[in-house]
Each structure stands twice: as structure tokens, then as C-alpha cells.
Enzyme design. Sequence first.
Site, PDB file in Angstrom:
ATOM      1  N   HIS B 118       0.859  -1.218  -0.074  1.00 27.04           N
ATOM      2  CA  HIS B 118       0.000  -0.105  -0.014  1.00 27.04           C
ATOM      3  C   HIS B 118       0.990   1.154   0.192  1.00 27.04           C
ATOM      4  O   HIS B 118       2.148   1.178   0.678  1.00 27.04           O
ATOM      5  CB  HIS B 118      -0.868   0.025   1.211  1.00 27.04           C
ATOM      6  CG  HIS B 118      -1.995   1.073   1.214  1.00 27.04           C
ATOM      7  ND1 HIS B 118      -1.720   2.267   1.829  1.00 27.04           N
ATOM      8  CD2 HIS B 118      -3.287   0.855   0.993  1.00 27.04           C
ATOM      9  CE1 HIS B 118      -2.762   2.895   1.868  1.00 27.04           C
ATOM     10  NE2 HIS B 118      -3.588   2.411   1.243  1.00 27.04           N
ATOM     11  N   ASP B 195       3.103  -4.161   8.268  1.00 29.04           N
ATOM     12  CA  ASP B 195       1.818  -3.554   7.933  1.00 29.04           C
ATOM     13  C   ASP B 195       0.884  -4.446   8.457  1.00 29.04           C
ATOM     14  O   ASP B 195       0.677  -5.465   7.694  1.00 29.04           O
ATOM     15  CB  ASP B 195       1.754  -3.149   6.301  1.00 29.04           C
ATOM     16  CG  ASP B 195       0.529  -2.161   5.996  1.00 29.04           C
ATOM     17  OD1 ASP B 195      -0.623  -2.497   6.835  1.00 29.04           O
ATOM     18  OD2 ASP B 195       0.385  -1.661   5.059  1.00 29.04           O
ATOM     19  N   GLN B 198      -4.513  -5.034   6.829  1.00 28.92           N
ATOM     20  CA  GLN B 198      -5.437  -5.988   6.282  1.00 28.92           C
ATOM     21  C   GLN B 198      -5.378  -7.472   6.995  1.00 28.92           C
ATOM     22  O   GLN B 198      -6.083  -8.295   6.611  1.00 28.92           O
ATOM     23  CB  GLN B 198      -5.292  -6.324   4.816  1.00 28.92           C
ATOM     24  CG  GLN B 198      -5.508  -4.825   4.048  1.00 28.92           C
ATOM     25  CD  GLN B 198      -6.875  -4.373   4.110  1.00 28.92           C
ATOM     26  OE1 GLN B 198      -7.744  -5.155   4.518  1.00 28.92           O
ATOM     27  NE2 GLN B 198      -6.981  -3.205   3.638  1.00 28.92           N
ATOM     28  N   LYS B 221     -10.501  -0.327  10.528  1.00 25.17           N
ATOM     29  CA  LYS B 221     -10.654  -1.586   9.562  1.00 25.17           C
ATOM     30  C   LYS B 221     -11.078  -2.750  10.740  1.00 25.17           C
ATOM     31  O   LYS B 221     -11.043  -3.898  10.140  1.00 25.17           O
ATOM     32  CB  LYS B 221      -9.738  -1.698   9.037  1.00 25.17           C
ATOM     33  CG  LYS B 221      -9.248  -0.705   7.830  1.00 25.17           C
ATOM     34  CD  LYS B 221      -7.845  -0.898   6.925  1.00 25.17           C
ATOM     35  CE  LYS B 221      -7.483   0.173   6.386  1.00 25.17           C
ATOM     36  NZ  LYS B 221      -8.144   0.480   5.058  1.00 25.17           N
ATOM     37  N   CYS B 359      -1.094   1.552  -8.495  1.00 17.60           N
ATOM     38  CA  CYS B 359       0.009   1.864  -9.141  1.00 17.60           C
ATOM     39  C   CYS B 359       1.249   1.243  -9.156  1.00 17.60           C
ATOM     40  O   CYS B 359       2.019   1.027 -10.164  1.00 17.60           O
ATOM     41  CB  CYS B 359       0.504   3.516  -8.579  1.00 17.60           C
ATOM     42  SG  CYS B 359      -0.943   4.385  -8.559  1.00 17.60           S
TER      43      CYS B 359
HETATM   44  C1  LIG Z   1      -2.502  -2.667   3.362  1.00 18.00           C
HETATM   45  C2  LIG Z   1      -2.745  -1.187   3.970  1.00 18.00           C
HETATM   46  N1  LIG Z   1      -2.009  -0.549   4.561  1.00 18.00           N
HETATM   47  C3  LIG Z   1      -2.234   0.729   4.881  1.00 18.00           C
HETATM   48  C4  LIG Z   1      -3.263   1.172   4.697  1.00 18.00           C
HETATM   49  C5  LIG Z   1      -3.800   2.782   5.391  1.00 18.00           C
HETATM   50  O1  LIG Z   1      -5.026   2.683   6.117  1.00 18.00           O
HETATM   51  P1  LIG Z   1      -5.340   3.966   6.786  1.00 18.00           P
HETATM   52  O2  LIG Z   1      -5.834   4.732   5.778  1.00 18.00           O
HETATM   53  O3  LIG Z   1      -6.302   3.429   7.904  1.00 18.00           O
HETATM   54  O4  LIG Z   1      -4.097   4.697   7.424  1.00 18.00           O
HETATM   55  C6  LIG Z   1      -4.478   0.403   3.941  1.00 18.00           C
HETATM   56  C7  LIG Z   1      -5.824   0.965   4.034  1.00 18.00           C
HETATM   57  O5  LIG Z   1      -6.400   0.660   2.976  1.00 18.00           O
HETATM   58  C8  LIG Z   1      -4.114  -0.926   3.760  1.00 18.00           C
HETATM   59  O6  LIG Z   1      -4.834  -1.789   3.168  1.00 18.00           O
END
Ligand SMILES: Cc1ncc(COP(=O)(O)O)c(C=O)c1O
Lengths: 151, 406
Positions: B118, B195, B198, B221, B359
Site C-alpha cells: 500500500h 503492515d 489487512q 478496519k 500504481c
Molecule cells: C495494507 C494497507 N496498509 C495501509 C493502509 C492505510 O490505512 P489508513 O488509511 O487507515 O491509514 C491500508 C488501507 O487501505 C491498507 O490496506
Amino acid sequence: MSQTSSLLNDPMILRELIMDHYQYPHNHKLVEDERYRSVHMASDSCIDDITVQSRISGGMIEDVRFDGVACTISTASTSMMTDLLKGRSTDEAKMIIGQYFNMIENKEYDPDVLEEAVAFQNVYKQANRIKCATIGWKAMQQMIDESEASE
Amino acid sequence: MFDVNEIRKDFPMIQNRPDLIYFDNGATTYKPQPVIDAVLGFYNGYTSNVERGDYETAVKADKAYADTRKIIARFINCDPKEVVFTANITASLNQIAWGLGRSFLHEGDIVLTTEAEHASNLLPWFRLEKDLGIKIEYIPVDHQGVCHIEDVRKALNEKVKVVAMAHVTNVLGSVQPIREIAEAAHEYGAYVVMDGAQSVPHRRTDVRELGVDFMGFSSHKMCGPDGVGVLYGRYELLQKMEPVFLGGGMNARFSSDFNIILKDAPEKFEAGTPNIEGVIGLGAAAEYLMSLGMDNIQQYEKELRAYFAAKISQLDNIEFYNPDNLSGPITFNGKGVFAQDAAGYLGSKNICVRSGNHCAKILHEVIGTDQTIRASLYFYNTKEEVDRFIEAAAQISLENAVSIFF
Ligand SMILES: Cc1ncc(COP(=O)(O)O)c(C=O)c1O
């Protein structure tokens, strides 16, 4: 005129027009030519990504083209815009763009000057797609403004 | 017993909007009544700031805030003082990357990551590349976005100081072998940053067992309020790390000659008044998930996803990109239909999914497109909802997508 107007009142035909411009967009190729201005637009939704080019000279829009990856609404509305504004004076174009934005904002507008672009008359009901329907038109507006500022 | 119909009664959004099929849980989740009650309980019963409370409600707020650290520590198996509250995982990852860059890394050091991350786990590292001359290198992933331990071993060397990776990726739902990766990375003395955005909401997460050094996730989430995230860090590393923000609540004392003595972690990372009600709500969310059982949640979602995958595979008008992944979103497109148009069509049928642009280059190579639609499930979704979705998805066509405008 009245005959075309009645055709342009038929939702089935308007839907076909959008699909047709999406599948076979008009003026859909950029050129490498210094006489062209160019604007790259990426909508907030970060999914549409298009570039519009135009050659404006002596207050006339001699050519308009575009390319990019975009949804049906962005692609078809930009394609129709290129057809509609090519060969117009910048004053006429500004008037047409103004009428188009009126339609998109659900205000009074003159359907006759918009021709096929009336296909987007209901987009205002889907607020999240308004930026799709205006992305190419805004790019054109910007280039007209720039051309006038530079004269 | 995991009874989804009983569970659904806990969620006002499900009760108030039974017409909606909410398959956008990767973006954010619905909130159960206990979380709402916890937030309202603070607003209605003991609103006050935290720290140094000299009166009853302030003491109560202090305790509720501190208790949430203990709940989260239990939730991810760490020490409460290793739990830092942030605004979201994006804030957590920025603190981690910036903090590592500031005190731990040097020019020429390598950060290993993947092209399936992400933006929140890439851009903070990109900045280090620009500002400090840190090098970013990518570990290859396979056709389902999975990173293999042999490839990690190949990429590791003495220059690698950080391995930053999602446990479960957001686009394809690939599950990475984090424990093995952490073990390998530690042989080279590299820090492992996970991270958990998810993964933490969907499976039991034990930071000790995984062996990661830093980890982040977002409350929203996992049934909790917006605007709260967690940064986990091994305590001695947190102690060594500098906070991004300076201000009230995080200094022990300072004098007019610019001497600042910071508090210990975790407080030193929490400058300013925190999102107190959000933190309290997050505590209630974690308790709620633990009462259902994270293993039960994972098992239920796995079965539901398998059911979904089997059904969507049968639709001729749908391109389904990640059939082999056992968790995470169902990622697909309507054939010949732009993702946003198809998502708009589903939206007109009250089905909430997300179209997105990715992207990441690798994803383009893997799935042959930049835009996809993601249907992401949570434990309160049902097979009946999947059936309704499949009925609607079978109707996705360019014609129908354009028809919503007439
Ligand atoms: C894998 C991953 N990392 C980071 C994020 C960012 O989360 P937040 O917008 O709550 O900071 C997301 C959100 O979609 C995500 O799916």
C-alpha cells in the site's frame, strides 16, 4: 433540428451514443507538436487519468484531441467535447462549456447547443460521477483560459 | 458458537440498512453496539482530558485510556508500554520510517519491500531514499502476489537494515510468510516492519511469535472508530526512536534553554491531546473481536471467501484475479467494463464495493490491468449476501453500466 432533438430525447439512443464514444472514442490520439497546449487531468477518485491537447490560434480552436485511461463517462464526455468544440471560436466554446456545466449542475441550459452531449443530462443524480463527466471539459476550459491570458 | 445472524444484530448499520450489501470492509468496517456505547459512554458520562486527572471523571478517562493499552497488548501479545496510539496506520508507518531514518539508518542502507505494498508502506520509505540516500529494493512476488522466503534470502545482505511488508496485501490478499521472513532478516540484523492493516482485523496476530520489530494497524478496519491507529514497537527500539511530534503530554520537563527531556515510550510518541474516545472505542472493538475469537473469525471468513470464489469463478462476464488466495478480497473486473463503471452498476443495486487504481507495477504485470474492483468481506457478511452479489454481478455489462444514467 426538431428531428435530431427528438432523437436526442430517446434514452436508448443516448445510451448507445455514450457506449459508442466509449468504445470508439473520437480524436483519441495525442500528437507531438509544439503548437498544441496540453493538460493532464487525474480525478480525485484517482482512477481516471487523461490528457487533453488543443491547438488554439487567433481565437479559434483548430484541433482538440485526448488520450488516457478512464471510465465510460469520462471517455465519452471528453470524446463528445472534442467533436463539439473543434473548429469553434474560443468565445463560442466558452458559451458551450458554460451550458454543459449548467446541465451537469442541474441548472437551466440550452440542449440545442450541446447536441449529443445532452446524453449526460442525468449525471447530476450521481454526485460521485460529476467529476468524470467534467474532467475533459475542465481541461479544455483551462487551455482556453491560458490561450487568452497569453494573448 | 459462531452465529452470524446473532452477530449481525450487534451492528446498527446492518439493522438500519438491510438493503445494503457491504463488501467494502478492506476500506473500513461497520461498528458494533459495544463500540458505539464505549464512545458515547465517554461523551455522555466522563468527558475529560487524560493525564494528571485530579477529579473523578478525569481519573476515569485516564483509566479507560490506559486500560486500552492493556487490551491491545493482550490482542497482539506484547507489553502495554509497547503500544503507541496514533491517528491511523499511515501515521504509524510514517513515525516508524522517519524514526528509523533519523536514528538508525545511514546513507547506502537498504530497505527491502515488495511492489504489492500500500502507498502508506512505500511513500514514507521513498522519502528516506530522497532525504538520506537510503536505497529501496523490491523482493519479487509470484502470480498471486506472494513473496517467497527463498527470494527474501536472496535479497538479504549486510546492507539491508529494514524489511517492510504487509502481512496480508490489500489488492490481492496475498499472505506473506512474515515469521520466516523476520527470522531471515534478523540473521542480518535488519529490522522488520509489518503492515498489519489487512491482517490484524481478520486473524490472530502475535507480534512475539511473528518476531516483528514494528507493526501498525488501523482501528477503523477492525470495527473501531476512525482516527485511531496503533504502532507496536519492541520497547528498547521505541526508547531509542525519536518522535515525529513534540509538544504537550510527551515531555517530562523542559527549560527555556531548549533542553527537552522526553518521557519514556509510549507517551513520548503521543504529543497533544489524543483521540481519547477513539482509543476507548478501539479497546471495545478489540474486546468484541476477542470475544468472538480471532480464530473463529478467520475460519468463518475463509469458508465464506471459498464459497464466494467458487461462485464468481462460474461467471463468464467476470475476470477473477486471485482465486488461489485463501483470504483477503475477491479482486475482479467485468470483462470489457471499466472498473469504476462496474462498481457504479453494483452500487446502483445497493452493493458496496470499491474500484481502485493500483500504481504497483507488479500488479499490472500479474493481473494485466491497473484498475480492479475489490469485494472485501468481514465476519458479519453472509452466504445470502454473496448470492445476491453474484446475481447482480452476472448482469455487469457495458450496456447495464451505462444504463444507470438513464
Ligand atoms: C495494507 C494497507 N496498509 C495501509 C493502509 C492505510 O490505512 P489508513 O488509511 O487507515 O491509514 C491500508 C488501507 O487501505 C491498507 O490496506
